[in-house]
Design a protein around this motif. Structure first.
Motif, mmCIF file in Angstrom:
data_model
loop_
_atom_site.group_PDB
_atom_site.id
_atom_site.type_symbol
_atom_site.label_atom_id
_atom_site.label_comp_id
_atom_site.label_asym_id
_atom_site.label_seq_id
_atom_site.Cartn_x
_atom_site.Cartn_y
_atom_site.Cartn_z
ATOM 1 N N ILE A 90 -8.720 4.680 3.005
ATOM 2 C CA ILE A 90 -8.199 3.426 3.384
ATOM 3 C C ILE A 90 -6.423 3.543 3.210
ATOM 4 C CG2 ILE A 90 -7.462 1.061 2.680
ATOM 5 C CD1 ILE A 90 -10.648 1.507 0.991
ATOM 6 N N VAL A 91 -6.046 3.482 4.440
ATOM 7 C CA VAL A 91 -4.475 3.807 4.439
ATOM 8 C C VAL A 91 -3.902 2.555 4.134
ATOM 9 C CG1 VAL A 91 -2.607 4.300 6.110
ATOM 10 C CG2 VAL A 91 -4.980 5.395 6.181
ATOM 11 N N ALA A 92 -3.045 2.418 2.952
ATOM 12 C CA ALA A 92 -2.477 1.258 2.379
ATOM 13 C C ALA A 92 -1.051 1.640 2.080
ATOM 14 C CB ALA A 92 -3.224 0.604 1.335
ATOM 15 N N THR A 93 -0.544 2.250 3.244
ATOM 16 C CA THR A 93 1.052 2.653 2.660
ATOM 17 C C THR A 93 2.067 1.705 2.994
ATOM 18 O OG1 THR A 93 0.882 3.529 5.206
ATOM 19 C CG2 THR A 93 0.436 5.161 3.489
ATOM 20 N N GLY A 94 1.689 0.525 3.353
ATOM 21 C CA GLY A 94 2.687 -0.736 3.324
ATOM 22 C C GLY A 94 3.869 -0.531 4.239
ATOM 23 N N HIS A 95 5.056 -1.028 4.072
ATOM 24 C CA HIS A 95 6.110 -0.660 4.849
ATOM 25 C C HIS A 95 6.780 0.679 5.192
ATOM 26 C CE1 HIS A 95 6.603 -5.283 5.403
ATOM 27 N NE2 HIS A 95 6.488 -5.269 4.288
ATOM 28 N N THR A 131 2.243 12.462 -5.134
ATOM 29 C CA THR A 131 1.312 13.044 -4.452
ATOM 30 C C THR A 131 1.349 12.659 -2.856
ATOM 31 O OG1 THR A 131 0.032 13.696 -6.091
ATOM 32 C CG2 THR A 131 -0.974 14.207 -4.049
ATOM 33 N N GLU A 132 2.055 13.131 -2.051
ATOM 34 C CA GLU A 132 2.354 12.659 -0.753
ATOM 35 C C GLU A 132 1.015 13.267 0.066
ATOM 36 O OE1 GLU A 132 5.428 12.649 3.318
ATOM 37 O OE2 GLU A 132 5.693 13.689 1.505
ATOM 38 N N VAL A 133 0.398 12.510 0.845
ATOM 39 C CA VAL A 133 -0.837 12.573 1.822
ATOM 40 C C VAL A 133 -0.090 13.158 3.000
ATOM 41 C CG1 VAL A 133 -2.893 11.929 3.151
ATOM 42 C CG2 VAL A 133 -2.565 11.170 0.849
ATOM 43 N N LEU A 134 -0.292 14.488 3.316
ATOM 44 C CA LEU A 134 0.292 15.159 4.676
ATOM 45 C C LEU A 134 -0.592 14.915 5.829
ATOM 46 C CD1 LEU A 134 1.483 18.247 3.013
ATOM 47 C CD2 LEU A 134 2.546 16.204 3.276
ATOM 48 N N ASP A 135 -1.987 14.679 5.761
ATOM 49 C CA ASP A 135 -2.723 14.708 6.801
ATOM 50 C C ASP A 135 -4.430 14.213 6.326
ATOM 51 O OD1 ASP A 135 -3.579 14.736 9.527
ATOM 52 O OD2 ASP A 135 -4.038 16.878 9.644
ATOM 53 N N PRO A 181 2.025 9.104 10.295
ATOM 54 C CA PRO A 181 2.529 10.407 9.754
ATOM 55 C C PRO A 181 1.372 11.427 9.395
ATOM 56 C CG PRO A 181 2.117 8.708 7.990
ATOM 57 C CD PRO A 181 1.968 7.989 9.154
ATOM 58 N N PHE A 182 0.197 11.063 9.799
ATOM 59 C CA PHE A 182 -1.015 11.920 9.728
ATOM 60 C C PHE A 182 -1.310 12.663 11.159
ATOM 61 C CE2 PHE A 182 -1.390 8.197 7.077
ATOM 62 C CZ PHE A 182 -1.005 8.715 6.129
ATOM 63 N N PRO A 183 -0.987 13.927 11.289
ATOM 64 C CA PRO A 183 -1.157 14.516 12.729
ATOM 65 C C PRO A 183 -2.406 14.469 13.286
ATOM 66 C CG PRO A 183 -0.473 16.014 11.166
ATOM 67 C CD PRO A 183 -0.580 14.613 10.400
ATOM 68 N N THR A 184 -3.492 14.856 12.324
ATOM 69 C CA THR A 184 -4.862 14.671 13.053
ATOM 70 C C THR A 184 -5.311 13.349 13.486
ATOM 71 O OG1 THR A 184 -5.294 16.842 11.758
ATOM 72 C CG2 THR A 184 -7.151 15.543 12.678
ATOM 73 N N LEU A 185 -5.084 12.450 12.684
ATOM 74 C CA LEU A 185 -5.564 11.204 13.224
ATOM 75 C C LEU A 185 -4.617 10.438 13.987
ATOM 76 C CD1 LEU A 185 -6.676 8.232 12.218
ATOM 77 C CD2 LEU A 185 -4.861 7.833 10.750
ATOM 78 N N ARG A 186 -3.443 10.822 14.296
ATOM 79 C CA ARG A 186 -2.513 10.493 15.298
ATOM 80 C C ARG A 186 -3.175 11.133 16.889
ATOM 81 N NH1 ARG A 186 1.958 12.193 13.280
ATOM 82 N NH2 ARG A 186 1.995 14.514 14.401
ATOM 83 N N ARG A 187 -3.316 12.407 16.761
ATOM 84 C CA ARG A 187 -3.896 13.066 17.924
ATOM 85 C C ARG A 187 -5.252 12.521 18.362
ATOM 86 N NH1 ARG A 187 -3.106 17.514 16.068
ATOM 87 N NH2 ARG A 187 -5.022 18.089 15.208
ATOM 88 N N ALA A 188 -5.963 12.008 17.248
ATOM 89 C CA ALA A 188 -7.401 11.527 17.631
ATOM 90 C C ALA A 188 -6.999 10.046 18.271
ATOM 91 C CB ALA A 188 -8.309 11.172 16.349
ATOM 92 N N LEU A 189 -6.385 9.364 17.740
ATOM 93 C CA LEU A 189 -6.085 8.133 18.360
ATOM 94 C C LEU A 189 -5.399 8.142 19.726
ATOM 95 C CD1 LEU A 189 -4.710 5.928 15.211
ATOM 96 C CD2 LEU A 189 -6.995 5.413 16.674
#
Length: 528
Positions: A160-165, A132-136, A452-460
């Motif tokens: 908690i974003v723990a996606t590693g390398h 299950t890939e988290v898309l956003d 890789p998460f567009p909404t989070l990326r845009r907020a930052l």
């Protein structure tokens, strides 16, 4: 008490240790774990998609924070046949042994399942979403939501974003060029041609192993290791390259847990930030610690007359002047003797204990001092703590003895281009062409643009955070509705200000800080 709803994105070591420490808080929990891969708990570096049985983990049981059990206890509980299938003798297991990465991945998988069973027996709700890939990740007044191909999950009190390398996708690789050792190399058929590998670290050695194991096999006789190349693969040649052309040194014996430092302590280093020249003041402490620990080494390299800008050159000088394979043989003999007799080389141990203490002041250095640090002390500290398993050095030497492997120093000025299917390296007026090329320089720091998460990326980005700003509990700061609600525990996004944030112990430390912040509700700025 209402259960805390938590999403953990990624179930490698960081995700597992986070669950472990959350359970220790005593809070009622409803946790959903998301794993992009087919099996939760393994972690990218330890998965069959990214490793094979020849690739060794660069950490032993004595250094791995225990979860349900220690790694050594888990190994000793495994069937003998399973251990032998990984090349391990059940009678030779010990807490300082380096084992195949795939086996370490199976340990983490088993530990996660044990944690989940423990949590459920205590009344916590734990859900695992595999493949299950988290898309956003999105936010509203109710909390944070996680978007997958199946729709929206949530709301969650905390994500908690723990996606590693994070390395280039396999889509960027071709049959002749691999942008990382983890972009399809494991499954690729590599012909017996001239193969170039950028880098000389453990990742580069792993890349070489992925190639040579298709064309021959290692054979052991007593303490000797040799490589027999298949007759049909006589044209295979591998060139590993880096700016300096030095190989990593073999892992050395030292007391664990670490003994306390005498001079370059955390408070003393923190006090350097109040001086007119913080990096120079910090180096004075580093130099004094080494002189105190190992005066003979300090005298040998003239440490008393060196400064922060010249120390690294002196540190590497003898190694860079030597034949890398002769140096590797001598170093291997030294560390194996020291391990057998439990001898600690004092200057090596001093550097190893200092790097994490020095890292604490790096975020507060000026841009100029940070550049100076990266050019000098950083390279020296990384070389010290990134020592590799002795077996990896034995394999390198066996490949050299078989006439397959060479090392090419590139210097500071070289060009790398693609010419059709070939990769071309130009340096010192020489042109080198490679039919297959693997870029194995390891993880690079990532920025907000890479999220890789567009909404989070845009907020930052809207908040003008080119690099995510996190508190001591790794929760985001200045990120609008995500502030205090999303913890960024993905290592590539922390590396700008924490250059040594690598490995399983760092994963466990991050996880403990996240759980502590959730339990106390207190958070302070970590880096900016």
């Amino acid at each position: 008490m209402t259960a805390r709803t938590i999403a953990i994105v990624g179930t490698g070591p960081t995700g597992i240790y986070t669950l472990l420490h959350l359970l220790d808080t005593g809070l009622p929990l409803a946790v959903t774990l998301y794993e992009k891969g087919p099996r939760a708990g393994i972690g990218m570096p330890y998965s069959p998609e990214m490793s094979n049985r020849a690739m060794l983990a660069n950490i032993a049981s004595i250094e791995i924070p225990p979860i349900a059990t220690t790694y050594l206890d888990w190994l000793q509980d495994q069937p003998d046949a399973r251990l032998r299938s990984y090349g391990l003798d059940p009678q030779d297991l010990d807490e300082r042994q380096f084992t195949p990465r795939l086996l370490l991945g199976e340990y983490f998988r088993d530990q996660l399942m044990a944690l989940v069973d423990r949590a459920r027996s205590r009344g916590h709700r734990i859900d695992i979403c595999e493949a299950t890939e988290v898309l956003d990740i999105q936010s509203d007044d109710a909390g944070l939501s996680v978007m997958t191909a199946d729709g929206r999950d949530g709301p969650f009190d905390r994500v908690i974003v723990a996606t590693g390398h994070a390395f280039p996708d396999e889509d960027e690789a071709t049959r002749s060029y691999f942008p990382s050792p983890w972009s399809g190399l494991i499954e690729a058929d590599i012909p017996a041609v001239r193969v170039g590998i950028m880098g000389t670290s453990l990742s580069s050695i792993d890349a070489a192993m992925a190639v040579v194991n298709q064309h021959g096999r290692f054979r052991r006789k007593g303490d000797d290791l040799r490589f027999d190349l298949d007759p049909a693969s006589a044209d295979l040649r591998i060139v590993m390259m880096s700016r300096s052309g030095v190989l990593p040194e073999a892992d050395f014996y030292c007391p664990i847990p670490y003994e306390p430092l005498t001079i370059a302590t955390a408070p003393a280093l923190a006090a350097c930030l109040s001086t007119p020249a913080p990096l120079d003041a910090a180096f004075d402490l580093v130099r004094a610690e080494i002189i105190h620990a190992d005066p003979a080494f300090a005298l040998r390299i003239g440490l008393g007359g060196l400064d922060v800008d010249s120390f690294a050159d002196a540190y590497f000088a003898a190694r860079e002047a030597a034949d890398p394979f002769k140096w590797a043989r001598a170093n291997l003999d030294e560390v194996e003797h020291n391990k057998a007799h439990k001898i600690t080389v004092a200057w090596r141990y001093a550097l190893l204990r200092m790097h994490e203490q020095v890292e604490e002041i790096v975020p507060d250095l000026s841009d100029d001092d940070r550049d100076r640090f990266d050019r000098g002390l950083k390279k020296m500290f990384v070389d010290n703590y990134a020592a590799v398993p002795s077996e990896s050095i034995r394999r390198v030497l066996a490949l050299r003895d078989a006439g397959i492997l060479s090392i090419m120093p590139l210097g500071e000025d070289y060009d790398m281009t693609r010419d059709g299917a070939e990769t071309v390296i130009v340096h010192d007026d020489r042109t080198e062409r490679f039919a297959v090329f693997i870029d194995a320089r390891g993880q690079k720091p990532l920025s907000t643009e890479d999220l890789p998460f567009p909404t989070l990326r845009r907020a930052l980005l809207d908040a003008d955070h080119e690099i995510p700003d996190v508190a001591q509990d790794y929760s985001l700061l200045g990120a609008g509705p995500f502030s205090g609600r999303l913890c960024l525990a993905a290592i590539p996004y922390l590396m700008h200000d924490r250059p040594f944030v690598q490995g399983i112990t760092a994963c466990a430390d991050i996880a403990e800080a996240i759980a502590r912040g959730m339990a106390t509700g207190r958070r302070r700025r970590l880096v900016s």
